[in-house]
Design a protein around this motif. Structure first.
Motif: not given
Length: 97
Positions: A10-16
């Protein structure tokens, strides 16, 4: 005991989210995440889901951003504490602040 939600991929902002990474001292599950800038960081799933953390920290820092209000406030604070030629030095640096 909390049920672990699977956040892999899952992606949260710029984080995977890459994979689970244990638990923190509060019992929250930690996830190893990769930022778009290439850094990896272990972040609590709670912080990711609530939107508190959306990058590894690279968003908050712009090198050379000397025109921002925050930078100017920091620069002024440093001058009050370390520049003995300033009128307000006695109230800050002169007192050991």
């Amino acid at each position: 005991m909390r049920q672990m939600l699977n956040l892999e991929g899952q992606r949260f902002g710029k984080l995977i989210v890459l994979k689970p990474d244990g638990r923190d001292s509060s019992g929250h599950y930690l996830w190893l995440c990769e930022c778009d800038c290439g850094n990896t960081k272990s972040i609590s799933g709670d912080s990711l889901r609530r939107g508190y953390t959306t990058s590894c920290g690279c968003i908050n820092y712009k090198h050379g951003d000397t025109d921002s209000k925050l930078y100017k406030a920091w620069q002024s604070m440093r001058r009050r504490c370390y520049d003995s030629n300033r009128n307000d030095y006695g109230r800050y640096g002169g007192r050991g602040i």
